[in-house]
Write a protein that holds these residues in place. Structure first.
Motif, PDB file in Angstrom:
ATOM      1  N   LYS A 342       0.834  -1.212   0.000  1.00 26.08           N
ATOM      2  CA  LYS A 342       0.000   0.000   0.000  1.00 26.08           C
ATOM      3  C   LYS A 342       0.868   1.261   0.000  1.00 26.08           C
ATOM      4  O   LYS A 342       0.578   2.241  -0.690  1.00 26.08           O
ATOM      5  CB  LYS A 342      -0.911   0.028   1.233  1.00 26.08           C
ATOM      6  N   ALA A 345       2.508   1.765  -3.402  1.00 24.80           N
ATOM      7  CA  ALA A 345       1.568   2.358  -4.363  1.00 24.80           C
ATOM      8  C   ALA A 345       1.401   3.853  -4.091  1.00 24.80           C
ATOM      9  O   ALA A 345       1.357   4.677  -5.017  1.00 24.80           O
ATOM     10  CB  ALA A 345       0.214   1.647  -4.265  1.00 24.80           C
ATOM     11  N   PHE A 346       1.333   4.196  -2.805  1.00 24.53           N
ATOM     12  CA  PHE A 346       1.192   5.609  -2.444  1.00 24.53           C
ATOM     13  C   PHE A 346       2.398   6.412  -2.919  1.00 24.53           C
ATOM     14  O   PHE A 346       2.275   7.507  -3.482  1.00 24.53           O
ATOM     15  CB  PHE A 346       1.028   5.742  -0.916  1.00 24.53           C
ATOM     16  N   LYS A 347       3.603   5.858  -2.689  1.00 22.64           N
ATOM     17  CA  LYS A 347       4.834   6.534  -3.107  1.00 22.64           C
ATOM     18  C   LYS A 347       4.846   6.793  -4.609  1.00 22.64           C
ATOM     19  O   LYS A 347       5.231   7.864  -5.073  1.00 22.64           O
ATOM     20  CB  LYS A 347       6.056   5.651  -2.779  1.00 22.64           C
ATOM     21  N   LYS A 348       4.422   5.780  -5.340  1.00 18.34           N
ATOM     22  CA  LYS A 348       4.424   5.887  -6.800  1.00 18.34           C
ATOM     23  C   LYS A 348       3.524   7.056  -7.216  1.00 18.34           C
ATOM     24  O   LYS A 348       3.925   7.914  -8.010  1.00 18.34           O
ATOM     25  CB  LYS A 348       3.926   4.571  -7.407  1.00 18.34           C
ATOM     26  N   GLN A 349       2.332   7.066  -6.624  1.00 15.96           N
ATOM     27  CA  GLN A 349       1.385   8.118  -6.958  1.00 15.96           C
ATOM     28  C   GLN A 349       1.940   9.490  -6.578  1.00 15.96           C
ATOM     29  O   GLN A 349       1.852  10.454  -7.348  1.00 15.96           O
ATOM     30  CB  GLN A 349       0.075   7.846  -6.216  1.00 15.96           C
ATOM     31  N   ALA A 350       2.528   9.559  -5.392  1.00 18.57           N
ATOM     32  CA  ALA A 350       3.063  10.849  -4.920  1.00 18.57           C
ATOM     33  C   ALA A 350       4.180  11.331  -5.835  1.00 18.57           C
ATOM     34  O   ALA A 350       4.272  12.522  -6.168  1.00 18.57           O
ATOM     35  CB  ALA A 350       3.568  10.713  -3.487  1.00 18.57           C
ATOM     36  N   GLU A 352       4.609  10.626  -8.962  1.00 17.25           N
ATOM     37  CA  GLU A 352       4.050  11.024 -10.259  1.00 17.25           C
ATOM     38  C   GLU A 352       3.330  12.371 -10.181  1.00 17.25           C
ATOM     39  O   GLU A 352       3.466  13.202 -11.062  1.00 17.25           O
ATOM     40  CB  GLU A 352       3.099   9.938 -10.760  1.00 17.25           C
ATOM     41  N   GLU A 353       2.581  12.559  -9.069  1.00 19.13           N
ATOM     42  CA  GLU A 353       1.835  13.815  -8.947  1.00 19.13           C
ATOM     43  C   GLU A 353       2.761  14.998  -8.671  1.00 19.13           C
ATOM     44  O   GLU A 353       2.502  16.113  -9.116  1.00 19.13           O
ATOM     45  CB  GLU A 353       0.793  13.720  -7.827  1.00 19.13           C
ATOM     46  N   THR A 531      10.781  12.860  -7.548  1.00 14.29           N
ATOM     47  CA  THR A 531       9.714  12.861  -8.543  1.00 14.29           C
ATOM     48  C   THR A 531       9.803  11.653  -9.475  1.00 14.29           C
ATOM     49  O   THR A 531       9.001  11.506 -10.383  1.00 14.29           O
ATOM     50  CB  THR A 531       9.766  14.163  -9.367  1.00 14.29           C
ATOM     51  N   HIS A 533       9.728   7.558  -9.424  1.00 16.38           N
ATOM     52  CA  HIS A 533       9.395   6.487  -8.488  1.00 16.38           C
ATOM     53  C   HIS A 533      10.490   5.430  -8.398  1.00 16.38           C
ATOM     54  O   HIS A 533      10.985   4.943  -9.400  1.00 16.38           O
ATOM     55  CB  HIS A 533       8.081   5.811  -8.885  1.00 16.38           C
TER      56      HIS A 533
END
Lengths: 671, 671
Positions: A342, A345-350, A352-353, A531, A533
């Motif tokens: 979990k 996945a959060f890190k990846k999203q962060a 990317e955003e 930035t 991942h």
């Protein structure tokens, strides 16, 4: 106090208590160090408690549903060691009692959890045990709400003295327990009227019973040497839905020549005094010897517990497999399996955003993930919920009406919060985290040190971690606090630079099993620096190359947290002038020092000039700046060398010279 | 709460209070930062206090016999700044009010003494002001006993909030004040039922009135918006011989749309809300403007004070010349002239006698000299008098029966002691020092930081300063505390090596005018290292060459306190092998860094290998070890890298490898 009368009134009780007293007399005299008075004064209370009430099984000291006994007056450690020896805990041998306060013994000067089997918490710094006990009782309520009263239904018993009750932390603990209506908490006040300096009245006239009552406690006053009164008071305390304080009037150093005096507080080692005291007790056995029949009576108390434990095991086995496995997982302190994926996945999203947010906000985002997959977390804040961003993941508020709540309004009680979290962690089954402003680490300090000493993986969420706090000014701006925390053994201090590092820091904090973590988080928004991942947790290495030099490497900039973006900016400026510059992010110095030397050398090679940037004092950076191996590099520091000031954050950074421009200047001056 | 009714009931009072409220509304809105709610809630109390009771003279903010007003709820700073502006303190101009919370303004986010005229103490960290006030009141009693009630006869008024009263330090302060029967202390409890997280009841159900009563206070409960009730309560408080608590029920953010809510605690800046609030108040003046008649009413309060001050001056002038000069000397904080010569004579004797004593005992010997020539010292200990050796020179005990006493039994209240000492120092006329174990620096930490921030030259006598404490174990053994203190700005940390250095450290501590000092003292006996008398104070240089190399200089050993004798022994062993070794004693790093660079280079020349020895963590030594200028020397450290253990001191030094042998080994490995 006529000892003769006491002996005659309850002869069987008396001899059991005398066993405890004789061990304390002998051990302290042998060590010529320690405290005789308190065990002698409280032996009756302890004997009745163990004899008639305590649920404990010496063969299973880790039994989750045991009652907890907390000796907040830790200097009276021989009372506890005596109890453990007499009731038959395996590791507490007579040999250990004889080695009281010696190197490598289990009988340290003050009781140390982890070091000694069945010691629930480390006590000695006064008031801490009492404040821990509030956390023990909270954890018990939380677990009962989750797993039911058939598997979680025990009490926390505490002995506290005048010293504990004079310390400020006692107020925080008492008020929190009263508000939370912790009915399974029973505190004995060892009211002997004596402190080290003399009579309590030299420094205090507080009427303690009224004080507890004012915070919502059930209170009683009894003669602390009357076993029937003690038994009845404990029974009444257990029956009342409020936390209970039993004010037990006792005689310090009972039966000795120094009874009821400050001299009775410490070492009593004069052989004649000891002989006379034992004679008054009617105790004829040689030093360190306990007559078989008396030892058997003590061991029988433990046997009662073995039976209770067996019954409890049946109840546990009657739970569904899933529930039982979950109970066992949280009691072991294992993170749930999904946590890692979990967070990845959060890190990846962060990454990317790539949003600019304050790391206190990043922390809230991470907690939103954590709290949804980790039902054992128990969050809170010392009245700064909206600033610390500690309430996340839709967790409810814990209070007397909702024991399923997992969020605690600790009130303006940083110290009480930290000590309660220690208790929760030591109880097991919950993972506490709590927030305040970084500067108020000061208020929580004694309990934070004990987290480290006790290997308790409590998580401290310390926001507003620098002059970046702005207008509140120097009273609220930490300057030396990172240095303090990094100087403290066994404490992981994380100062993440953006959302990705914050997620990595949280993952490490929650998977550390034997040390507390501090997350130092910014008030102000920070530009993302991670930035791209990477599934690997780079923060786990403590420091790593965030940005490699493009030109020939002539400078290395190191920074943590909010200053990493300054380092990146300075590096870009230097590169524009042809000066190759590496940027090293240092989210956790402790972890970096635990890496092997070759990694450390790769990250910080000798040669290039070094500048560290942190909006705090220089002290913890010296080792990295000046070179662990000596003669490595010229270096400089960009940071604070005094207290801050009241003004908007960006003005302060400018005025105190913590900028990319100042960094560039320092690098160029060394080339 | 009907504002209309309040206005009509006491129209003249109302408009004076509205002036305070309007300034708070305007300044916080302009800064978009700060706290509107508290000034709005407590304006009535503050107005009545200043209007009817406060002795103060805006033209003479330092008038020694003024009443002290302490805003323990420092976040409500605009209340205080408003009072100062309205009553006519010169430095508090309207411009300053408009620059609330901006760089270089006198209107910092929280009130800062020294920074802003007429701010008595720095507040913001909750509970501190309340605890300081106990020290203010103690100092007043002490000075009245010395100089008579004609020149010393004033009150200390405090506003404290729920936050102050939840903090543990409040308990220590309240209990100490109750015991000491400080009748000139009056505390208003701003009982508004709101904290940042919401209602107080979320975290607290304590009945504060009962709690103060339990510690011996005079208590009253009133409507905090009724000027007649406020006036009557203050009059009653002054008449009672006990310290007084007035529980004033108030409405936070009175009259705003967010009255009685947590939202009212912080910034109220919506122009419409502000306009509506002022309309409700009947306040029509433009922002930041105070109608002349209202300003004149406020200034008249100050004029009353000018008259009182003139009358007081006559009383002072009526004292004998000697008494008047003495009063002026102690109020200026000047050490007596004989101090230096007496200490020099003591040093000479100590050097000649060359006795092995613990530095805590050395400190007692020095205090015996000091207390006899400095009648303004006020000593004490947090219940460790016999261990800290703080009672010396035949000083008597201060208590309600003997206000001429100069020794305070602070009880087990390290934090309360430190904060009270801050108050005593800020009051002026007394020089406080107080003792506890070095490890319990942790408990006192928030107040110790404030000593530094406030430039208050309080002296902390911290004994048992390392594992040398022995059997009490790691809970009582400081390891990181020297690092913490040295990291704190504006704090002089002395760790003397023997009796001579202890005398030098005390002299510096008592002549420093603007920073606190910490004396780190040993429990165990130390061999004298300064056996040749030098009248010069060598400790003033922070570090100095104690022993020069006899052979060619290849090593420099640095140490402080109890480890200096280890360094000397190691040097002798190295010299015996032909390795020339210099020993540098480092009693105070802060003072060493203040020396010019040429001196520092002379003491620590580049080239020889360096080893530092201290029974604490390495962190503060890195700068000296690794070389301030880079590339100077190979180096090593002999000290602690984790917590201590319970065993006799000499065993611990051996087991943790802090020995001359280990030092010799490290030197040889680098040559």
């Amino acid at each position: 106090m006529n000892i003769e009368d006491l002996r005659k009134a309850h002869p069987e009780h008396w001899m059991k208590a005398a066993a405890l007293r004789s061990l304390a007399l002998d051990a302290v005299a042998a060590a010529k160090s320690g405290h005789t008075g308190m065990p002698l004064g409280m032996a009756d209370v302890a004997t009745v408690l163990y004899d008639k009430h305590m649920r404990f099984d010496p063969a299973n000291p880790e039994w989750p549903d045991r009652d907890r006994f907390i000796l907040s007056t830790g200097h009276g450690s021989m009372l506890l060691y005596g109890l453990l020896y007499l009731t038959g805990y395996k590791e507490m041998t007579l040999e250990e009692i004889k080695n009281f306060r010696q190197w490598d013994s289990r009988t340290a000067g003050h009781p140390e959890t982890g070091h000694t089997e069945a010691v629930e918490t480390t006590t000695g710094p006064l008031g801490q045990g009492l404040a821990n006990s509030v956390g023990f009782a909270i954890a018990e309520e939380m677990l009962r709400a989750r797993f039911g009263s058939k598997v979680v239904n025990h009490h926390t018993y505490v002995i506290a003295g005048d010293g504990c009750l004079m310390e400020g932390i006692s107020h925080e603990a008492i008020a929190l327990a009263g508000k939370q209506k912790l009915g399974h908490l029973v505190v004995f006040f060892d009211n002997n009227g004596i402190t080290i300096d003399g009579k309590v009245s030299l420094s205090d006239i507080t009427y303690q019973t009224a004080r507890f009552e004012a915070s919502g406690w059930h209170v009683q006053e009894i003669d602390g040497h009357d076993p029937e009164a003690i038994d009845a008071a404990i029974t009444a305390a257990k029956a009342d839905p409020r936390p209970s304080m039993i004010n037990t009037r006792t005689h310090i150093a009972l039966g000795t020549a120094v009874q009821d005096t400050a001299k009775g507080h410490g070492v009593v080692s004069d052989p004649e005094v000891i002989a006379a005291t034992k004679k008054a007790y009617g105790w004829t056995a040689p030093a360190f010897e306990i007559p078989k029949d008396i030892k058997a009576q003590w061991e029988a108390m433990g046997s009662r517990g073995a039976q209770q434990r067996a019954e409890w095991q049946d109840q546990l086995d009657a739970l569904s497999d899933r529930k039982k496995a979950e109970f066992e997982r949280v009691m072991k302190g294992e993170a749930p399996k999904q946590l890692a994926s979990k967070l990845r996945a959060f890190k990846k999203q962060a990454a990317e955003e790539g949003k600019s947010v304050a790391t206190r906000k990043s922390s809230e985002m991470v907690l939103d993930v954590i709290n949804r997959v980790m039902p054992e977390t128990a969050g809170g804040s010392a009245d700064l919920t909206g600033s610390n961003n500690t309430k996340a993941g839709d967790i409810e508020v814990f209070d007397p009406e909702n024991r399923k709540g997992r969020y605690i309004y600790y009130g303006i009680r940083e110290h009480g919060m930290a000590a309660a979290m220690n208790g929760m962690e030591l109880h097991g089954g919950v993972r506490p985290y709590g927030g305040t402003f970084m500067c108020f680490t000061d208020y929580a300090r004694p309990a934070m040190r004990l987290s480290a000493l006790m290997n308790a993986p409590v998580v401290y969420v310390m926001t507003h971690d620098s002059i970046g706090l702005g207008e509140d000014g120097p009273t609220h701006q930490p300057v030396e606090h990172l240095a303090m925390l990094r100087a403290t053994p066994n404490t992981a201090v994380f100062r993440p630079a953006d959302t990705v590092e914050t997620a990595e820091a949280w993952e490490l904090a929650l998977t550390h099993e034997s040390r507390p973590s501090v997350l130092a988080l910014s008030r102000q928004n920070l530009a993302p620096v991670r930035t791209e991942h990477k599934s690997k947790n780079l923060t786990a290495q403590g420091a790593y190359v965030l940005r490699e030099a493009k030109e020939k490497r002539r400078a290395i900039l190191m920074a943590s947290g909010s200053e990493v973006e300054i380092a990146v900016k300075a590096a870009e400026m230097l590169e524009a002038e042809g000066i190759g510059t590496r940027v090293v992010s240092v989210p956790c110095m402790e972890l970096f020092y635990e890496q092997d030397e070759s990694y450390r050398r790769r990250v910080l090679p000798a040669g290039p000039v070094r500048v560290a940037i942190e909006a705090g004092v220089r002290q913890p950076w010296d080792r990295l700046l000046l070179g662990e191996r000596g003669r490595e590099a010229k270096s400089a520091f960009v940071g604070m060398d005094g207290f801050g000031a009241s003004a908007p954050a960006e003005v302060l950074y400018e005025k105190f010279g913590i900028t990319a421009e100042a960094t560039v200047e320092k690098v160029k001056a060394m080339l």
